[in-house]
Design a protein around this motif. Sequence first.
Motif, PDB file in Angstrom:
ATOM      1  N   VAL A   3       0.829  -1.205   0.000  1.00 28.88           N
ATOM      2  CA  VAL A   3       0.000   0.000   0.000  1.00 28.88           C
ATOM      3  C   VAL A   3       0.863   1.255   0.000  1.00 28.88           C
ATOM      4  O   VAL A   3       0.713   2.131  -0.856  1.00 28.88           O
ATOM      5  CB  VAL A   3      -0.954  -0.009   1.210  1.00 28.88           C
ATOM      6  CG1 VAL A   3      -1.677   1.317   1.317  1.00 28.88           C
ATOM      7  CG2 VAL A   3      -1.946  -1.138   1.082  1.00 28.88           C
ATOM      8  N   THR A   4       1.794   1.343   0.956  1.00 32.57           N
ATOM      9  CA  THR A   4       2.578   2.580   1.048  1.00 32.57           C
ATOM     10  C   THR A   4       3.411   2.799  -0.213  1.00 32.57           C
ATOM     11  O   THR A   4       3.463   3.909  -0.730  1.00 32.57           O
ATOM     12  CB  THR A   4       3.517   2.549   2.259  1.00 32.57           C
ATOM     13  OG1 THR A   4       4.148   1.286   2.301  1.00 32.57           O
ATOM     14  CG2 THR A   4       2.760   2.776   3.542  1.00 32.57           C
ATOM     15  N   SER A   5       4.031   1.723  -0.722  1.00 30.96           N
ATOM     16  CA  SER A   5       4.901   1.936  -1.879  1.00 30.96           C
ATOM     17  C   SER A   5       4.082   2.339  -3.097  1.00 30.96           C
ATOM     18  O   SER A   5       4.520   3.163  -3.896  1.00 30.96           O
ATOM     19  CB  SER A   5       5.700   0.676  -2.186  1.00 30.96           C
ATOM     20  OG  SER A   5       4.822  -0.347  -2.565  1.00 30.96           O
ATOM     21  N   THR A   6       2.872   1.789  -3.244  1.00 27.99           N
ATOM     22  CA  THR A   6       2.067   2.175  -4.393  1.00 27.99           C
ATOM     23  C   THR A   6       1.664   3.643  -4.295  1.00 27.99           C
ATOM     24  O   THR A   6       1.784   4.392  -5.266  1.00 27.99           O
ATOM     25  CB  THR A   6       0.808   1.294  -4.501  1.00 27.99           C
ATOM     26  OG1 THR A   6       1.205  -0.055  -4.414  1.00 27.99           O
ATOM     27  CG2 THR A   6       0.087   1.525  -5.799  1.00 27.99           C
TER      28      THR A   6
ATOM     29  N   MET B  34       9.954  -1.124   0.943  1.00 23.14           N
ATOM     30  CA  MET B  34       8.994  -0.131   0.479  1.00 23.14           C
ATOM     31  C   MET B  34       9.641   0.826  -0.512  1.00 23.14           C
ATOM     32  O   MET B  34       9.072   1.148  -1.562  1.00 23.14           O
ATOM     33  CB  MET B  34       8.466   0.641   1.682  1.00 23.14           C
ATOM     34  CG  MET B  34       7.334   1.526   1.350  1.00 23.14           C
ATOM     35  SD  MET B  34       7.298   2.906   2.476  1.00 23.14           S
ATOM     36  CE  MET B  34       8.475   3.977   1.704  1.00 23.14           C
ATOM     37  N   ILE B  35      10.873   1.267  -0.185  1.00 25.86           N
ATOM     38  CA  ILE B  35      11.542   2.206  -1.094  1.00 25.86           C
ATOM     39  C   ILE B  35      11.807   1.520  -2.439  1.00 25.86           C
ATOM     40  O   ILE B  35      11.622   2.102  -3.501  1.00 25.86           O
ATOM     41  CB  ILE B  35      12.841   2.727  -0.451  1.00 25.86           C
ATOM     42  CG1 ILE B  35      12.494   3.535   0.803  1.00 25.86           C
ATOM     43  CG2 ILE B  35      13.603   3.599  -1.424  1.00 25.86           C
ATOM     44  CD1 ILE B  35      13.684   3.968   1.603  1.00 25.86           C
ATOM     45  N   THR B  36      12.223   0.254  -2.380  1.00 20.14           N
ATOM     46  CA  THR B  36      12.449  -0.487  -3.620  1.00 20.14           C
ATOM     47  C   THR B  36      11.207  -0.501  -4.494  1.00 20.14           C
ATOM     48  O   THR B  36      11.247  -0.178  -5.688  1.00 20.14           O
ATOM     49  CB  THR B  36      12.792  -1.955  -3.300  1.00 20.14           C
ATOM     50  OG1 THR B  36      13.873  -1.978  -2.411  1.00 20.14           O
ATOM     51  CG2 THR B  36      13.112  -2.720  -4.549  1.00 20.14           C
ATOM     52  N   LEU B  37      10.088  -0.891  -3.887  1.00 20.06           N
ATOM     53  CA  LEU B  37       8.856  -1.011  -4.676  1.00 20.06           C
ATOM     54  C   LEU B  37       8.409   0.353  -5.186  1.00 20.06           C
ATOM     55  O   LEU B  37       7.934   0.472  -6.317  1.00 20.06           O
ATOM     56  CB  LEU B  37       7.756  -1.658  -3.833  1.00 20.06           C
ATOM     57  CG  LEU B  37       8.009  -3.118  -3.467  1.00 20.06           C
ATOM     58  CD1 LEU B  37       6.879  -3.648  -2.613  1.00 20.06           C
ATOM     59  CD2 LEU B  37       8.158  -3.954  -4.724  1.00 20.06           C
ATOM     60  N   ALA B  38       8.576   1.389  -4.347  1.00 18.18           N
ATOM     61  CA  ALA B  38       8.183   2.726  -4.792  1.00 18.18           C
ATOM     62  C   ALA B  38       9.025   3.125  -5.994  1.00 18.18           C
ATOM     63  O   ALA B  38       8.509   3.679  -6.982  1.00 18.18           O
ATOM     64  CB  ALA B  38       8.343   3.730  -3.659  1.00 18.18           C
ATOM     65  N   PHE B  39      10.322   2.815  -5.942  1.00 15.63           N
ATOM     66  CA  PHE B  39      11.218   3.167  -7.043  1.00 15.63           C
ATOM     67  C   PHE B  39      10.810   2.433  -8.325  1.00 15.63           C
ATOM     68  O   PHE B  39      10.723   3.027  -9.405  1.00 15.63           O
ATOM     69  CB  PHE B  39      12.654   2.805  -6.657  1.00 15.63           C
ATOM     70  CG  PHE B  39      13.680   3.222  -7.659  1.00 15.63           C
ATOM     71  CD1 PHE B  39      13.905   4.559  -7.925  1.00 15.63           C
ATOM     72  CD2 PHE B  39      14.409   2.263  -8.356  1.00 15.63           C
ATOM     73  CE1 PHE B  39      14.854   4.946  -8.849  1.00 15.63           C
ATOM     74  CE2 PHE B  39      15.357   2.640  -9.286  1.00 15.63           C
ATOM     75  CZ  PHE B  39      15.580   3.987  -9.532  1.00 15.63           C
TER      76      PHE B  39
ATOM     77  N   ALA C  29      14.502  -7.624   2.608  1.00 14.30           N
ATOM     78  CA  ALA C  29      13.776  -6.354   2.532  1.00 14.30           C
ATOM     79  C   ALA C  29      12.349  -6.484   3.049  1.00 14.30           C
ATOM     80  O   ALA C  29      11.466  -5.773   2.608  1.00 14.30           O
ATOM     81  CB  ALA C  29      13.781  -5.835   1.095  1.00 14.30           C
ATOM     82  N   GLY C  30      12.107  -7.378   3.981  1.00 11.33           N
ATOM     83  CA  GLY C  30      10.791  -7.470   4.615  1.00 11.33           C
ATOM     84  C   GLY C  30       9.772  -8.211   3.789  1.00 11.33           C
ATOM     85  O   GLY C  30       9.991  -8.520   2.624  1.00 11.33           O
ATOM     86  N   GLY C  31       8.641  -8.531   4.415  1.00 11.36           N
ATOM     87  CA  GLY C  31       7.551  -9.189   3.706  1.00 11.36           C
ATOM     88  C   GLY C  31       7.591 -10.692   3.855  1.00 11.36           C
ATOM     89  O   GLY C  31       8.438 -11.268   4.539  1.00 11.36           O
ATOM     90  N   ILE C  32       6.660 -11.343   3.162  1.00 12.28           N
ATOM     91  CA  ILE C  32       6.447 -12.772   3.318  1.00 12.28           C
ATOM     92  C   ILE C  32       7.586 -13.590   2.703  1.00 12.28           C
ATOM     93  O   ILE C  32       7.748 -14.780   3.004  1.00 12.28           O
ATOM     94  CB  ILE C  32       5.083 -13.158   2.693  1.00 12.28           C
ATOM     95  CG1 ILE C  32       4.674 -14.591   2.980  1.00 12.28           C
ATOM     96  CG2 ILE C  32       5.102 -12.932   1.197  1.00 12.28           C
ATOM     97  CD1 ILE C  32       4.225 -14.796   4.383  1.00 12.28           C
ATOM     98  N   GLY C  33       8.398 -12.948   1.841  1.00 12.26           N
ATOM     99  CA  GLY C  33       9.439 -13.673   1.105  1.00 12.26           C
ATOM    100  C   GLY C  33      10.398 -14.415   2.013  1.00 12.26           C
ATOM    101  O   GLY C  33      10.807 -15.542   1.717  1.00 12.26           O
TER     102      GLY C  33
END
Lengths: 269, 271, 277
Positions: free
Chosen positions: A87-90, A148-153, A224-228
């Motif tokens: 959500v935040t990165s989008t 989050m920064i990765t996905l935002a980028f 980098a966080g998350g379910i991965g």
Amino acid sequence: MSRQAKAQAGQWRRLPLIENPRLRWGLVLGLAVYLVLALASVEVNWTRVAEGAGRGLNFLAAFTQPDFVSRRGDIINGILESLTMTVTSTVIGVALSIPVGLGAARNIAPWPIYYLCRGIITVSRTFQEIIIAILFVVMFGFGPLAGMITLAFATIGFMAKLLAEDIEDLDWRQVEAVRATGANWWQTMNHAVQPQVMPRLIGLSMYRLDINFRESAVIGIVGAGGIGATLNTSISRYEYDTSAAILLIIIAIVLLCEYSSSHIRRWTQ
Amino acid sequence: MPVSTTPQGTPSWRLHTTRTQWLQYLGWLAGACLFLLCWKVISDNTMWVFVEDAGRQGSDLISRMLPPQWSYAHRLWGPMWDTLNIATLGTLLGIAMAFPVAFLAARNTSPHPLVRSAALLIIVSSRSINSLIWAMLLVTILGPGVLAGIIAIALRSIGFIGKLLYEAIEEIHPTPVEAISATGAGRMQVMGYGVLPQVMPAFAGISVYRWDINIRESTVLGLVGAGGIGLQLNAAINSLAWNQVSVIFVMIFVTVLASEWISARVRHAII
Amino acid sequence: MLTLSQVTKRYPTGDRALTDIDLNLPRGQVMALIGPSGAGKSTLIRCVNRLVEPTSGSIRLEDTELTRLSGAALRRARRSMAMIFQEYALVDRLTVMENVLSGRLGYVGFWRSFTRRYPQEDIAEAFRLLDRVGLPHAMDKRADALSGGQRQRVGIARALIQSPRLLLVDEPTASLDPKTSRQIMRLIRELCAERELAAIINIHDVALAQQFADRIVGLRAGQIVFDGKPGELDADTLTTIYGEEEWDTRVQDDIGESTSPREVPASRLMLASGGAS
């Protein structure tokens, strides 16, 4: 004999796709040589594959009895983290992609800005999210912020490119009509450009939300966080029933995302 | 009703009614709350000390990357060739599997609704799961190497190609299909003459587009052991040889740009 | 040769497209089917070759009961009923020759058709037909490179290579200009005479129907309301088929001097040129 005369006598072949026979056979030969070379360079350790076949069956069997329970805590935390990152990165990515997209549209941006924005887009699109995640993890430390920064980028590259293309082929007469009323730059953007671009922007944002969720499930592999991270651990420990559970959750959320985004798109158009 | 009458009796106009306006405000408020909540979760899970350090870390990283150790490049040709093969062979394998799936999933060519649901399920599962996850799984099953990468790329491609292709099949003109059926052609012949020529350009375009994406994805499969240049990347990062990492980045960058250019040219030629 | 009795078609939505149609078509007769849009003309001819399934009734082509066929038997029956379409329904990305040869699909196996290895006599016949409809030079062109009239000629060649006994023609001229329409209708007429084919032609244009058909059947709301010779069609019967309209207006009376009669849509010329075959 011409093709017509041949056809009259009942001799007819389909026209070849490429007229020049030398080029045609050259391409066929080149393709064959490539395939042989490529296949030859694939090294397969057949004993290892045979050994793994049983594990493959285990994995498939795990889908019939996924284990949601034994790592419940990890799964819930991971999924929540993935969702928040998504959500935040989008939101941040889409917000930032609007100025970059405007700057990358040839018809409204001056050339230094145009090249700068195109550069950002190219870099962001060329590298896989996971490579960028590695760099951001080094910079920002482990955890969802780097993700989050990765996905935002990555979102900026994706959205800005499509947005710029949209702006480049928007209906210029409408812009002129609004400008002719004496509107200033901001008013022109708001009344002539925004209405033309908005529906697709919303649709693309929904699509990107979906992509970001799927990506958030892998960047955890590099911390980098998350379910991965949870998924990675369960696979490398051969806990296929837990992996199956996680994969099923991911599929369900993606389906839900797709279903709701098709509704939202219909609603905004 | 957007047009209302003011107490003075003159009509006034607004874009939205009061009700929709309030609903819009509420929507925005809910969105903002959700965003803040998510942000809170992330910031709770973040060590802010590290973040304050980010600028220094970043400049440090760049200074270690530059200048790239160009002599390392000659050791990358082999892995790059593997990467290309993973992408190309994986795409070919993916196409071979996606093609029948798409025909089973399209409403107008599917033999039975049940078959259609099964095909759609295959497409969704394949699309939802990133090729890296497929690669992780396949590495534990088949062992590390190029083969796992090829199959991972193929499995991920089924969903992508299958989805776009079945949408293209659903959009064909129905009259040629009707005309071919009216000649007494069999089911497969109707597919071959009525459907296939109509979707061929879309199919070729989609395949080339996916090949381009697969080149990009295959550059990282090595991170989980599935072959290609990612293996070198992983090794370089683990040994903190950042000046080698930058060489690999340049290599990936050039390859991806080249493949994007080729794919754009081919798609342009088809349409 | 073709006998329809009590044919009824009801769509799942509940709309009755056809009600108790009885029709008998002898060998070699060219029959025009006229009627307003939505009267069931297209449904009727599609029921004959079962592109649309009739709800009840029987359709016999010589000794074959068509309504009970399925699978291979249906495909065999379809070979003897060729269809010509309104929007030509050619496969745009195939060449003209491939489009014509696709009429033989009911006779050749899948692999032969897929690899385009048709029997020699089929190819010779395809070329002869292309020659007959006036397009031998267009053999290797793609279908979407042709004009409307040329495409319809290819459509006719594709229908004839089926060696059919019956032609089902669905609005052959609806997308064509008046001159091309006449040429196409004349071609269909001639070919029917050459090969003793029976034909059912759906057509909007009453003047063309009168000029080129042996018999006219009027359809209204799924029922036959007129069946007779072209000469018997007058203003009253047109009213029963299409509803109230001033059918008798002479063209010369209500057009300006700037327009020449040639440019008037053919339907307006209806009675002025009626029965001129």
